[in-house]
Design a protein around this motif. Sequence first.
Motif, PDB file in Angstrom:
ATOM      1  N   UNK A  19       0.835  -1.208   0.000  1.00 55.08           N
ATOM      2  CA  UNK A  19       0.000   0.000   0.000  1.00 55.08           C
ATOM      3  C   UNK A  19       0.864   1.251   0.000  1.00 55.08           C
ATOM      4  N   UNK A  20       1.867   1.277   0.878  1.00 55.11           N
ATOM      5  CA  UNK A  20       2.734   2.449   0.951  1.00 55.11           C
ATOM      6  C   UNK A  20       3.504   2.654  -0.350  1.00 55.11           C
ATOM      7  N   UNK A  21       3.889   1.543  -0.984  1.00 56.85           N
ATOM      8  CA  UNK A  21       4.676   1.647  -2.217  1.00 56.85           C
ATOM      9  C   UNK A  21       3.871   2.221  -3.374  1.00 56.85           C
ATOM     10  N   UNK A  22       2.545   2.063  -3.330  1.00 58.11           N
ATOM     11  CA  UNK A  22       1.721   2.500  -4.457  1.00 58.11           C
ATOM     12  C   UNK A  22       0.771   3.651  -4.122  1.00 58.11           C
ATOM     13  N   UNK A  23       0.686   4.045  -2.853  1.00 62.41           N
ATOM     14  CA  UNK A  23      -0.199   5.148  -2.480  1.00 62.41           C
ATOM     15  C   UNK A  23       0.569   6.441  -2.254  1.00 62.41           C
ATOM     16  N   UNK A  24       1.646   6.375  -1.470  1.00 61.62           N
ATOM     17  CA  UNK A  24       2.365   7.601  -1.154  1.00 61.62           C
ATOM     18  C   UNK A  24       3.074   8.233  -2.343  1.00 61.62           C
ATOM     19  N   UNK A  25       3.466   7.468  -3.374  1.00 57.48           N
ATOM     20  CA  UNK A  25       3.987   8.140  -4.569  1.00 57.48           C
ATOM     21  C   UNK A  25       2.972   9.077  -5.225  1.00 57.48           C
ATOM     22  N   UNK A  26       1.686   8.891  -4.914  1.00 58.85           N
ATOM     23  CA  UNK A  26       0.668   9.785  -5.469  1.00 58.85           C
ATOM     24  C   UNK A  26       0.803  11.204  -4.928  1.00 58.85           C
ATOM     25  N   UNK A  27       1.525  11.351  -3.803  1.00 57.44           N
ATOM     26  CA  UNK A  27       1.797  12.694  -3.283  1.00 57.44           C
ATOM     27  C   UNK A  27       2.622  13.504  -4.268  1.00 57.44           C
ATOM     28  N   UNK A  28       3.248  12.805  -5.198  1.00 56.53           N
ATOM     29  CA  UNK A  28       4.035  13.444  -6.254  1.00 56.53           C
ATOM     30  C   UNK A  28       3.175  14.409  -7.073  1.00 56.53           C
ATOM     31  N   UNK A  91       9.565   4.547  -7.206  1.00 54.30           N
ATOM     32  CA  UNK A  91      10.134   5.446  -8.207  1.00 54.30           C
ATOM     33  C   UNK A  91       9.530   5.207  -9.591  1.00 54.30           C
ATOM     34  N   UNK A  92       9.194   3.969  -9.903  1.00 57.67           N
ATOM     35  CA  UNK A  92       8.591   3.671 -11.203  1.00 57.67           C
ATOM     36  C   UNK A  92       7.219   4.311 -11.326  1.00 57.67           C
ATOM     37  N   UNK A  93       6.431   4.235 -10.259  1.00 55.80           N
ATOM     38  CA  UNK A  93       5.108   4.855 -10.287  1.00 55.80           C
ATOM     39  C   UNK A  93       5.227   6.363 -10.412  1.00 55.80           C
ATOM     40  N   UNK A  94       6.183   6.957  -9.696  1.00 55.42           N
ATOM     41  CA  UNK A  94       6.378   8.399  -9.800  1.00 55.42           C
ATOM     42  C   UNK A  94       6.822   8.790 -11.207  1.00 55.42           C
ATOM     43  N   UNK A  95       7.644   7.962 -11.832  1.00 58.81           N
ATOM     44  CA  UNK A  95       8.071   8.242 -13.203  1.00 58.81           C
ATOM     45  C   UNK A  95       6.880   8.190 -14.159  1.00 58.81           C
TER      46      UNK A  95
END
Length: 228
Positions: A19-28, A91-95
């Motif tokens: 969850x943390x790996x795929x939710x918090x990158x949305x803060x980007x 990092x991949x999700x943020x990219x």
Amino acid sequence: MKKLLYKEFVLCMHPLCYIFSFVFPLMFLIPNYPLFVGTLYIIPMFSVLFVGVQKGVQSHDLFYTALLPIRKRDIVKARMASVVTMEVATLSLMALLTPAKLAIIANMPTDPSVDPYIPGLNSIDGLVSSFAFVIVGYLMVNAIFFLMFYKKGRSITAPTLISTFGYIIYIAIFTLILPGFAHGFQEVFVLSTPAFQCIFLGVAIVLYIIGMYLIYRKASKELEQADL
């Protein structure tokens, strides 16, 4: 090794890690919000992974695993694979979200006086530099955490706190302190040519790969000598 990886991703990886790996990158995507903050929340997941929500450490998971007919370095390799997966996923999700980030920025009025980080980081080149700094920061965190933990293989409190605060200090230096007294920092790392940005990112990735291998070698030796 396959069974160890199965253990890591099925039994040890708590749902919070995913969850943390795929939710918090949305803060980007939050306008005028430092990119580095969203990447910070992955570090507390190290403790969740190692503790297993009060099961991993208290049930002596490392001690039990070390008694199995497997190499201790494979134990370290499997656990590091779990951490690397979380970092790469973040990092991949943020990219993948970068085009959306740039679209949001393009439709917002700019006001450097209220921008909490370097104005140049609102550009694509600035974002590339940011990813490079995050990759190096993750390498630093991994070195602190893994080398401290596998030295004794018992408590994760000190490794978690030191690695987390170390990353906070690291991002503070590059987002607040350094640009404040070194204008050349922004010109070199944020406003330089796209070719330089790609080289800078490539160097960061190479450093991460080499550094993680060296951390794995050192942590493996520490575990082999640890009195569990």
